[in-house]
Design a protein around this motif. Structure first.
Motif, PDB file in Angstrom:
ATOM      1  N   TYR A   1      -4.758  -3.618   9.674  1.00 15.84           N
ATOM      2  CA  TYR A   1      -4.883  -4.649   8.766  1.00 15.84           C
ATOM      3  C   TYR A   1      -4.635  -5.993   8.990  1.00 15.84           C
ATOM      4  O   TYR A   1      -5.343  -7.005   8.675  1.00 15.84           O
ATOM      5  CB  TYR A   1      -4.027  -4.265   7.564  1.00 15.84           C
ATOM      6  CG  TYR A   1      -4.402  -4.898   6.152  1.00 15.84           C
ATOM      7  CD1 TYR A   1      -5.860  -4.578   5.331  1.00 15.84           C
ATOM      8  CD2 TYR A   1      -3.501  -5.953   5.473  1.00 15.84           C
ATOM      9  CE1 TYR A   1      -6.083  -5.263   4.376  1.00 15.84           C
ATOM     10  CE2 TYR A   1      -3.838  -6.523   4.087  1.00 15.84           C
ATOM     11  CZ  TYR A   1      -5.151  -6.028   3.788  1.00 15.84           C
ATOM     12  OH  TYR A   1      -5.504  -6.739   2.438  1.00 15.84           O
TER      13      TYR A   1
ATOM     14  N   PRO B   1      -2.841   5.826   8.039  1.00 20.95           N
ATOM     15  CA  PRO B   1      -1.703   5.741   7.307  1.00 20.95           C
ATOM     16  C   PRO B   1      -1.646   5.725   5.678  1.00 20.95           C
ATOM     17  O   PRO B   1      -3.045   5.308   5.375  1.00 20.95           O
ATOM     18  CB  PRO B   1      -1.046   4.519   7.656  1.00 20.95           C
ATOM     19  CG  PRO B   1      -1.920   4.012   8.691  1.00 20.95           C
ATOM     20  CD  PRO B   1      -3.051   4.520   8.758  1.00 20.95           C
ATOM     21  N   PHE B   2      -0.928   6.057   5.135  1.00 20.12           N
ATOM     22  CA  PHE B   2      -1.089   6.307   3.584  1.00 20.12           C
ATOM     23  C   PHE B   2      -1.712   4.996   3.062  1.00 20.12           C
ATOM     24  O   PHE B   2      -2.627   5.121   2.111  1.00 20.12           O
ATOM     25  CB  PHE B   2       0.250   6.549   2.878  1.00 20.12           C
ATOM     26  CG  PHE B   2       0.046   6.495   1.313  1.00 20.12           C
ATOM     27  CD1 PHE B   2      -0.174   7.911   0.902  1.00 20.12           C
ATOM     28  CD2 PHE B   2       0.438   5.824   0.657  1.00 20.12           C
ATOM     29  CE1 PHE B   2      -0.355   8.033  -0.520  1.00 20.12           C
ATOM     30  CE2 PHE B   2       0.291   5.499  -0.770  1.00 20.12           C
ATOM     31  CZ  PHE B   2       0.038   6.840  -1.432  1.00 20.12           C
ATOM     32  N   ASN B   3      -1.180   3.559   3.711  1.00 20.10           N
ATOM     33  CA  ASN B   3      -1.707   2.483   2.952  1.00 20.10           C
ATOM     34  C   ASN B   3      -2.979   2.348   3.031  1.00 20.10           C
ATOM     35  O   ASN B   3      -3.722   1.839   2.098  1.00 20.10           O
ATOM     36  CB  ASN B   3      -0.992   1.456   3.207  1.00 20.10           C
ATOM     37  CG  ASN B   3      -0.956   1.009   4.568  1.00 20.10           C
ATOM     38  OD1 ASN B   3      -1.232   2.115   5.438  1.00 20.10           O
ATOM     39  ND2 ASN B   3      -0.796  -0.277   5.132  1.00 20.10           N
ATOM     40  N   VAL B   4      -3.668   2.806   4.108  1.00 16.55           N
ATOM     41  CA  VAL B   4      -5.059   2.730   4.419  1.00 16.55           C
ATOM     42  C   VAL B   4      -5.987   3.389   3.600  1.00 16.55           C
ATOM     43  O   VAL B   4      -6.732   3.049   2.885  1.00 16.55           O
ATOM     44  CB  VAL B   4      -5.503   2.828   5.932  1.00 16.55           C
ATOM     45  CG1 VAL B   4      -6.684   2.812   6.254  1.00 16.55           C
ATOM     46  CG2 VAL B   4      -4.624   1.940   7.094  1.00 16.55           C
TER      47      VAL B   4
ATOM     48  N   GLY C   1       0.809  -1.317  -0.055  1.00 18.37           N
ATOM     49  CA  GLY C   1      -0.176  -0.128  -0.070  1.00 18.37           C
ATOM     50  C   GLY C   1       0.908   1.202   0.050  1.00 18.37           C
ATOM     51  O   GLY C   1       0.195   2.333  -0.307  1.00 18.37           O
ATOM     52  N   CYS C   2       1.976   1.283   0.435  1.00 22.48           N
ATOM     53  CA  CYS C   2       3.028   2.540   0.067  1.00 22.48           C
ATOM     54  C   CYS C   2       4.397   2.104  -0.658  1.00 22.48           C
ATOM     55  O   CYS C   2       4.655   2.873  -1.309  1.00 22.48           O
ATOM     56  CB  CYS C   2       3.575   2.638   1.651  1.00 22.48           C
ATOM     57  SG  CYS C   2       2.257   3.273   2.595  1.00 22.48           S
TER      58      CYS C   2
ATOM     59  N   ARG D   1      -4.978   4.579   0.658  1.00 23.40           N
ATOM     60  CA  ARG D   1      -4.936   4.171  -0.556  1.00 23.40           C
ATOM     61  C   ARG D   1      -5.791   3.013  -0.973  1.00 23.40           C
ATOM     62  O   ARG D   1      -6.545   2.763  -1.937  1.00 23.40           O
ATOM     63  CB  ARG D   1      -3.553   3.725  -0.857  1.00 23.40           C
ATOM     64  CG  ARG D   1      -3.262   3.489  -2.509  1.00 23.40           C
ATOM     65  CD  ARG D   1      -1.807   3.040  -2.683  1.00 23.40           C
ATOM     66  NE  ARG D   1      -1.547   3.160  -4.242  1.00 23.40           N
ATOM     67  CZ  ARG D   1      -1.674   1.988  -5.063  1.00 23.40           C
ATOM     68  NH1 ARG D   1      -1.944   1.050  -4.474  1.00 23.40           N
ATOM     69  NH2 ARG D   1      -1.175   2.197  -6.166  1.00 23.40           N
ATOM     70  N   MET D   2      -5.847   1.961   0.156  1.00 28.38           N
ATOM     71  CA  MET D   2      -6.758   0.726   0.021  1.00 28.38           C
ATOM     72  C   MET D   2      -8.204   1.352  -0.243  1.00 28.38           C
ATOM     73  O   MET D   2      -8.992   1.071  -0.785  1.00 28.38           O
ATOM     74  CB  MET D   2      -7.020   0.026   0.899  1.00 28.38           C
ATOM     75  CG  MET D   2      -5.915  -0.953   1.378  1.00 28.38           C
ATOM     76  SD  MET D   2      -6.028  -2.518   2.617  1.00 28.38           S
ATOM     77  CE  MET D   2      -5.672  -1.235   4.169  1.00 28.38           C
TER      78      MET D   2
END
Lengths: 141, 459
Positions: free
Chosen positions: B110, B45-48, A63-64, B50-51
């Motif tokens: 996650y 956070p960025f990845n969340v 995701g990053c 983005r998901m």
């Protein structure tokens, strides 16, 4: 389009083309799957590598980061991070997150055990040994 | 609206627009995290983010595709939908499942979500775009099958047009290729190879059939051009799509461990992938120029033309730009990919959904078109969203070129993070363009409620 070119002809090109190229795709896939063992060194996929991939997935690293260029473009490429930084650096880095530096991109603290960190490093080490046709262009990824 | 059961499309379209708003909000959060790295950390956070951003895109597109199916299939088949009740039940199941998934992403870490939802039994999570927990993936399959069952039986009992058949093929393909999301071998190379069977064969394969069928349907309605002509175009376009796009999957196999011959297959075939998109543009303009009626819904016509142009630019031109292996060697996994992804997805799929909604929603609300002033507002939203998306793409492209130059070329390459600092200006500009996009989206939603001025145009 010209009148002599009918809808039925267009339809036949569609069905014929789709079937032909899908079969070609299957054939190429068959050949690829036969060839892959020489390129992915699957004999080196240990239990630790398998567990490492599971940790990679369940923390949504992709995701990053990118891995072999696929993923998100927010953080560095990790397909070759083992070669760029080495295993000890990777473990120390993950343990010390987040940096808390104001305004800087932050990586979460995942509270991984030493064994989990070793597994993740095994996965990244195995990944760095895949034959990727010399990608990325340099060590920076 | 000619058939009562077409009304089930309405909640699907409304949900689609609602989730679209969510997608854009999370896009803005991510865009801001690109420039102020610790924004909302550690809460989101960025990845969340983005998901949520990418998954909402997928889910709202699926909602819009299903709405389109429920709207156009009865009209094409000239019969009521097989089961409107099933369609409504599936709507609520999908909406609740989708909402719970997003809440899950935001509320728990996650890894915890993965453990709670059975990822240890069958690990499918944590791969780009396929982050959904196992129950959500199963839910998508069930909803898709119920939907396909419903519209397939409708077509079987009614008139079978080429548009229905192409739409059904595309949607069945969507369901079948999604099954590869359940295959996750521990060998990363195999994992990636077959991950693309879902991702590429969706967006550069069967989804284009759905796109083509939706566009063809709207063009028949708004131009009155003979069905034979439009369906002939449709077949030629989708023939070129699959002839180029299936082997074109190879452009993802250059650097992930697959054999070198994919560099030839992938480069040559994917270089031809712009052809069907270019034909789509010519098709849309050609049909509108040859129109036999003046449909009062000018906004829908604008969206249809816009879909042709923007899908060609985003998928065709921006895709071609980095698809040849020697170029892709440098561009792979950079902001160039992000630039292409944004304009292609907006131009092809977001816009065809908005085309369909623009045409069908007034009908579903009992009129053939909205009032002229409401349409003017909608057209403003079209231009704001489209132009700002062009700028988002241009800024990301600039960032990508600079990134490649600094990080991947020359004798003294910079590290990833140092490079990011150098291209910060373009990330700021992208975020500003994103805000303009959001203004366009707000106007778009406002256009549904706009009441001032003259009356709506009767059905």
């Amino acid at each position: 389009m010209s009148e002599t070119f009918t809808k039925a002809m267009a339809r036949n090109i569609f069905y014929g083309g789709a079937v032909f190229f899908f079969l070609l795709f299957i054939a190429l896939t068959f050949d690829t799957v036969q060839t892959l063992p020489k390129r992915d060194h699957r004999e080196n996929i240990t239990d630790s590598v398998v567990r490492g991939k599971h940790i990679w997935e369940t923390r949504d690293c992709v995701g990053c980061h990118t891995i072999l260029g696929e993923g998100a473009y927010f953080a560095p490429e990790l397909g070759n991070v083992y070669k760029r930084r080495g295993g000890d650096f990777i473990k120390a880095w993950i343990k010390s997150q987040p940096t808390g530096a104001p305004g800087r991109r932050q990586m979460p603290q995942f509270n991984l055990t030493d064994e989990q960190l070793d597994d993740l490093v095994s996965f990244l080490k195995w990944t760095s040994e895949i034959n990727t046709n010399n990608w990325p262009p340099n060590i920076e990824g | 609206m000619q058939y009562k059961s077409q009304a089930v499309a309405k909640p699907y379209f409304i949900a689609a627009i609602g989730l679209f708003v969510g997608q854009i909000l999370f896009g803005l959060i991510m865009g801001y995290q690109y420039v102020v790295g610790d924004f909302l950390f550690p809460a989101i956070p960025f990845n969340v983010a983005r998901m949520v951003h990418t998954n909402l895109l997928i889910v709202w597109t699926l909602f819009a595709f299903m709405g389109a199916g429920y709207y156009l299939i009865p009209e094409e088949a000239e019969t009521e939908l097989f089961s409107p009740k099933l369609a409504i039940i599936m709507f609520w199941i999908f909406l609740v499942a989708g909402a719970l998934t997003i809440v899950g992403y935001l509320a728990v870490p996650y890894a915890t979500l993965a453990r709670m939802t059975g990822n240890d039994i069958l690990a499918t999570m944590g791969r780009e775009f396929l982050e959904q927990p196992l129950p959500t993936k199963v839910g998508i399959v069930i909803v898709a099958l119920a939907f396909l069952f419903n519209i397939s039986l409708t077509v079987l009992k009614g008139r079978k047009t080429s548009i229905s058949l192409v739409l059904l093929l595309g949607l069945w393909g969507l369901a079948v290729f999604f099954l590869f999301s359940f295959y996750n071998p521990s060998n990363l190379v195999l994992d990636k190879y077959f991950w693309w069977w879902t991702v590429h064969l969706w967006v550069e394969g069967v989804w284009e059939l759905i796109l083509g069928a939706m566009l063809a349907f709207v063009l028949i309605k708004i131009t009155g051009v003979d069905r034979e002509v439009i369906e002939k175009w449709l077949y030629v376009i989708i023939a070129m799509t699959l002839i180029t796009g299936i082997i074109g999957t190879g452009h993802h196999y250059f650097w992930i461990g697959a054999p070198e011959y994919w560099q030839w297959f992938g480069s040559v075939f994917s270089a031809l992938e712009p052809i069907p998109f270019f034909m789509m543009t010519v098709f849309a303009f050609n049909m509108v120029n040859r129109r036999r009626r003046e449909h009062p819904n000018k906004a829908a016509t604008l969206w249809a033309l816009g879909t042709g142009v923007m899908s060609f630019l985003g998928a065709g031109v921006w895709g071609f730009m980095h698809t040849l292996a020697p170029v892709n060697f440098y561009t792979h996994g950079t902001q160039i990919t992000a630039a292409h992804g944004h304009m292609a997805f907006f131009g092809a799929y977001a816009m065809v959904n908005l085309t369909m909604i623009s045409y069908a929603m007034p009908m579903l609300r009992g009129r053939s078109a909205n009032s002229r002033s409401a349409q003017t507002l909608e057209m403003w939203s079209f231009w704001l969203m489209t132009v700002s998306m062009v700028f988002i793409t241009l800024f990301l492209t600039a960032a990508g070129i600079l990134q490649i130059w600094l990080q991947r070329m020359g004798s003294n390459p910079m590290s990833f993070m140092d490079t990011q600092d150098q291209v910060m200006l373009f990330y700021w500009l992208r975020e500003i363009a994103g805000l303009v996009f959001f203004v366009g989206l707000v106007l778009y939603i406002w256009s549904f409620f706009y009441k001032k001025g003259e009356a709506h145009i009767a059905a």
